[in-house]
Design a protein around this motif. Structure first.
Motif, PDB file in Angstrom:
ATOM      1  N   PHE A 122       0.832  -1.198   0.000  1.00 19.57           N
ATOM      2  CA  PHE A 122       0.000   0.000   0.000  1.00 19.57           C
ATOM      3  C   PHE A 122       0.868   1.251   0.000  1.00 19.57           C
ATOM      4  N   SER A 123       1.911   1.268   0.796  1.00 17.98           N
ATOM      5  CA  SER A 123       2.793   2.426   0.885  1.00 17.98           C
ATOM      6  C   SER A 123       3.442   2.737  -0.452  1.00 17.98           C
ATOM      7  N   LEU A 124       3.875   1.703  -1.174  1.00 18.53           N
ATOM      8  CA  LEU A 124       4.499   1.914  -2.476  1.00 18.53           C
ATOM      9  C   LEU A 124       3.505   2.480  -3.478  1.00 18.53           C
ATOM     10  N   VAL A 125       2.301   1.921  -3.515  1.00 21.04           N
ATOM     11  CA  VAL A 125       1.281   2.423  -4.428  1.00 21.04           C
ATOM     12  C   VAL A 125       0.918   3.845  -4.054  1.00 21.04           C
ATOM     13  N   PHE A 126       0.793   4.083  -2.773  1.00 23.75           N
ATOM     14  CA  PHE A 126       0.423   5.390  -2.250  1.00 23.75           C
ATOM     15  C   PHE A 126       1.434   6.447  -2.663  1.00 23.75           C
ATOM     16  N   LEU A 127       2.705   6.171  -2.553  1.00 25.43           N
ATOM     17  CA  LEU A 127       3.740   7.151  -2.866  1.00 25.43           C
ATOM     18  C   LEU A 127       3.972   7.301  -4.366  1.00 25.43           C
ATOM     19  N   ALA A 128       3.653   6.281  -5.130  1.00 26.05           N
ATOM     20  CA  ALA A 128       3.965   6.300  -6.548  1.00 26.05           C
ATOM     21  C   ALA A 128       2.942   7.047  -7.389  1.00 26.05           C
ATOM     22  N   SER A 129       1.765   7.335  -6.827  1.00 22.22           N
ATOM     23  CA  SER A 129       0.741   7.960  -7.648  1.00 22.22           C
ATOM     24  C   SER A 129       0.157   9.184  -6.966  1.00 22.22           C
ATOM     25  N   ALA A 130      -0.126  10.191  -7.784  1.00 20.05           N
ATOM     26  CA  ALA A 130      -0.764  11.408  -7.290  1.00 20.05           C
ATOM     27  C   ALA A 130      -1.426  12.118  -8.452  1.00 20.05           C
ATOM     28  N   PHE A 131      -2.572  12.725  -8.184  1.00 22.40           N
ATOM     29  CA  PHE A 131      -3.222  13.565  -9.163  1.00 22.40           C
ATOM     30  C   PHE A 131      -2.777  14.995  -8.891  1.00 22.40           C
ATOM     31  N   ILE A 132      -2.623  15.779  -9.935  1.00 22.44           N
ATOM     32  CA  ILE A 132      -2.134  17.138  -9.789  1.00 22.44           C
ATOM     33  C   ILE A 132      -3.205  18.119 -10.248  1.00 22.44           C
ATOM     34  N   ALA A 133      -3.422  19.165  -9.457  1.00 23.60           N
ATOM     35  CA  ALA A 133      -4.310  20.259  -9.843  1.00 23.60           C
ATOM     36  C   ALA A 133      -3.508  21.541  -9.753  1.00 23.60           C
ATOM     37  N   GLN A 134      -3.810  22.476 -10.616  1.00 27.36           N
ATOM     38  CA  GLN A 134      -3.117  23.749 -10.570  1.00 27.36           C
ATOM     39  C   GLN A 134      -4.107  24.856 -10.267  1.00 27.36           C
ATOM     40  N   SER A 135      -3.675  25.814  -9.457  1.00 26.38           N
ATOM     41  CA  SER A 135      -4.509  26.944  -9.101  1.00 26.38           C
ATOM     42  C   SER A 135      -3.614  28.146  -8.866  1.00 26.38           C
TER      43      SER A 135
ATOM     44  N   THR B 239       7.217  16.126   7.113  1.00 24.55           N
ATOM     45  CA  THR B 239       7.031  14.831   7.770  1.00 24.55           C
ATOM     46  C   THR B 239       7.438  14.982   9.225  1.00 24.55           C
ATOM     47  N   PHE B 240       7.197  13.953  10.012  1.00 27.31           N
ATOM     48  CA  PHE B 240       7.514  13.969  11.432  1.00 27.31           C
ATOM     49  C   PHE B 240       8.439  12.804  11.762  1.00 27.31           C
ATOM     50  N   PRO B 241       9.380  13.002  12.678  1.00 27.24           N
ATOM     51  CA  PRO B 241      10.385  11.973  12.947  1.00 27.24           C
ATOM     52  C   PRO B 241       9.807  10.646  13.429  1.00 27.24           C
ATOM     53  N   ASN B 242       8.693  10.662  14.141  1.00 28.80           N
ATOM     54  CA  ASN B 242       8.162   9.420  14.704  1.00 28.80           C
ATOM     55  C   ASN B 242       6.899   8.927  14.009  1.00 28.80           C
ATOM     56  N   GLN B 243       6.598   9.448  12.823  1.00 29.58           N
ATOM     57  CA  GLN B 243       5.375   8.982  12.174  1.00 29.58           C
ATOM     58  C   GLN B 243       5.575   7.551  11.695  1.00 29.58           C
ATOM     59  N   PRO B 244       4.623   6.665  12.015  1.00 30.01           N
ATOM     60  CA  PRO B 244       4.774   5.251  11.666  1.00 30.01           C
ATOM     61  C   PRO B 244       4.776   4.973  10.162  1.00 30.01           C
ATOM     62  N   ASN B 245       4.057   5.773   9.368  1.00 34.82           N
ATOM     63  CA  ASN B 245       4.013   5.536   7.924  1.00 34.82           C
ATOM     64  C   ASN B 245       3.789   6.842   7.178  1.00 34.82           C
ATOM     65  N   GLU B 246       3.829   6.781   5.850  1.00 34.04           N
ATOM     66  CA  GLU B 246       3.722   7.964   5.014  1.00 34.04           C
ATOM     67  C   GLU B 246       2.345   8.620   5.085  1.00 34.04           C
TER      68      GLU B 246
ATOM     69  N   VAL C 142      -5.230  11.971  20.921  1.00 31.39           N
ATOM     70  CA  VAL C 142      -4.253  13.014  21.235  1.00 31.39           C
ATOM     71  C   VAL C 142      -2.893  12.378  21.500  1.00 31.39           C
ATOM     72  N   ASN C 143      -2.854  11.247  22.217  1.00 34.23           N
ATOM     73  CA  ASN C 143      -1.583  10.573  22.494  1.00 34.23           C
ATOM     74  C   ASN C 143      -0.916  10.136  21.201  1.00 34.23           C
ATOM     75  N   TYR C 144      -1.682   9.656  20.236  1.00 34.84           N
ATOM     76  CA  TYR C 144      -1.141   9.234  18.968  1.00 34.84           C
ATOM     77  C   TYR C 144      -0.515  10.427  18.242  1.00 34.84           C
ATOM     78  N   LEU C 145      -1.211  11.556  18.238  1.00 37.56           N
ATOM     79  CA  LEU C 145      -0.678  12.752  17.573  1.00 37.56           C
ATOM     80  C   LEU C 145       0.574  13.256  18.253  1.00 37.56           C
ATOM     81  N   MET C 146       0.675  13.094  19.566  1.00 35.55           N
ATOM     82  CA  MET C 146       1.850  13.544  20.290  1.00 35.55           C
ATOM     83  C   MET C 146       3.086  12.742  19.864  1.00 35.55           C
ATOM     84  N   LEU C 147       2.886  11.470  19.451  1.00 34.44           N
ATOM     85  CA  LEU C 147       3.998  10.635  18.997  1.00 34.44           C
ATOM     86  C   LEU C 147       4.660  11.204  17.749  1.00 34.44           C
ATOM     87  N   LEU C 148       3.868  11.885  16.933  1.00 32.86           N
ATOM     88  CA  LEU C 148       4.390  12.399  15.669  1.00 32.86           C
ATOM     89  C   LEU C 148       5.362  13.561  15.880  1.00 32.86           C
ATOM     90  N   PHE C 149       5.229  14.261  16.965  1.00 33.74           N
ATOM     91  CA  PHE C 149       6.064  15.452  17.179  1.00 33.74           C
ATOM     92  C   PHE C 149       7.263  15.096  17.957  1.00 33.74           C
TER      93      PHE C 149
END
Length: 147
Positions: A7-20, A99-106, A140-147
């Motif tokens: 999932f992570s590979l598919v997630f990072l490999a594709s994106a739709f782009i919009a311009q504004s 990104t955050f140093p302790n984020q578990p995934n992308e 909230v505890n989960y979000l604190m892990l990201l920082f």
């Protein structure tokens, strides 16, 4: 865990782009993920139109494909669940590459910036003293892990 890595590979490999206004906005297809968000507003018949409406409105978090050629804007993200068959959600990447140093995934930084686009408590969450509490799986505890 192997499915999540795919999932992570598919997630990072594709994106739709919009311009504004000369800016580039990325919409990430959320394969295998259901977003807990409110669909609202009119339907659109192309990804280009729905992305443009999302960027112009500035409060949407992305869009959902509701049929073969119909899309709807999403608002008020409160969390997500993994669903192997889901290919309907697209999340507006508002991270600016942060990104955050302790984020578990992308996915975590994208979700965090979509829930808290202005670093405020979303309208659908409750305020408990100085804490912002939602009804989702993100705590909230989960979000604190990201920082």
């Amino acid at each position: 865990m192997g499915a999540f890595n795919i999932f992570s590979l598919v997630f990072l490999a594709s994106a739709f782009i919009a311009q504004s206004n000369g800016a580039i906005n990325r919409f990430i297809p959320m394969w295998c993920v259901d977003l807990h968000a409110l669909p609202n507003g009119p339907t659109f018949d192309s990804t280009k139109d729905v992305m443009q409406a999302c960027v112009e409105g500035n409060t949407c978090i992305g869009f959902k494909k509701i049929s073969d050629n119909e899309y709807r804007l999403l608002y008020a993200l409160t969390g997500y669940t993994f669903n192997e068959t889901s290919r309907d959600y697209y999340l507006w990447d508002k991270t600016g590459g942060k990104t955050f140093p302790n984020q578990p995934n992308e996915l975590d930084a994208l979700i965090l910036f979509a829930i808290y686009p202005l670093i405020e408590c979303p309208a659908s969450f409750g305020i408990d003293g100085s804490l912002c509490r939602g009804l989702s799986s993100i705590s909230v505890n989960y979000l604190m892990l990201l920082f």
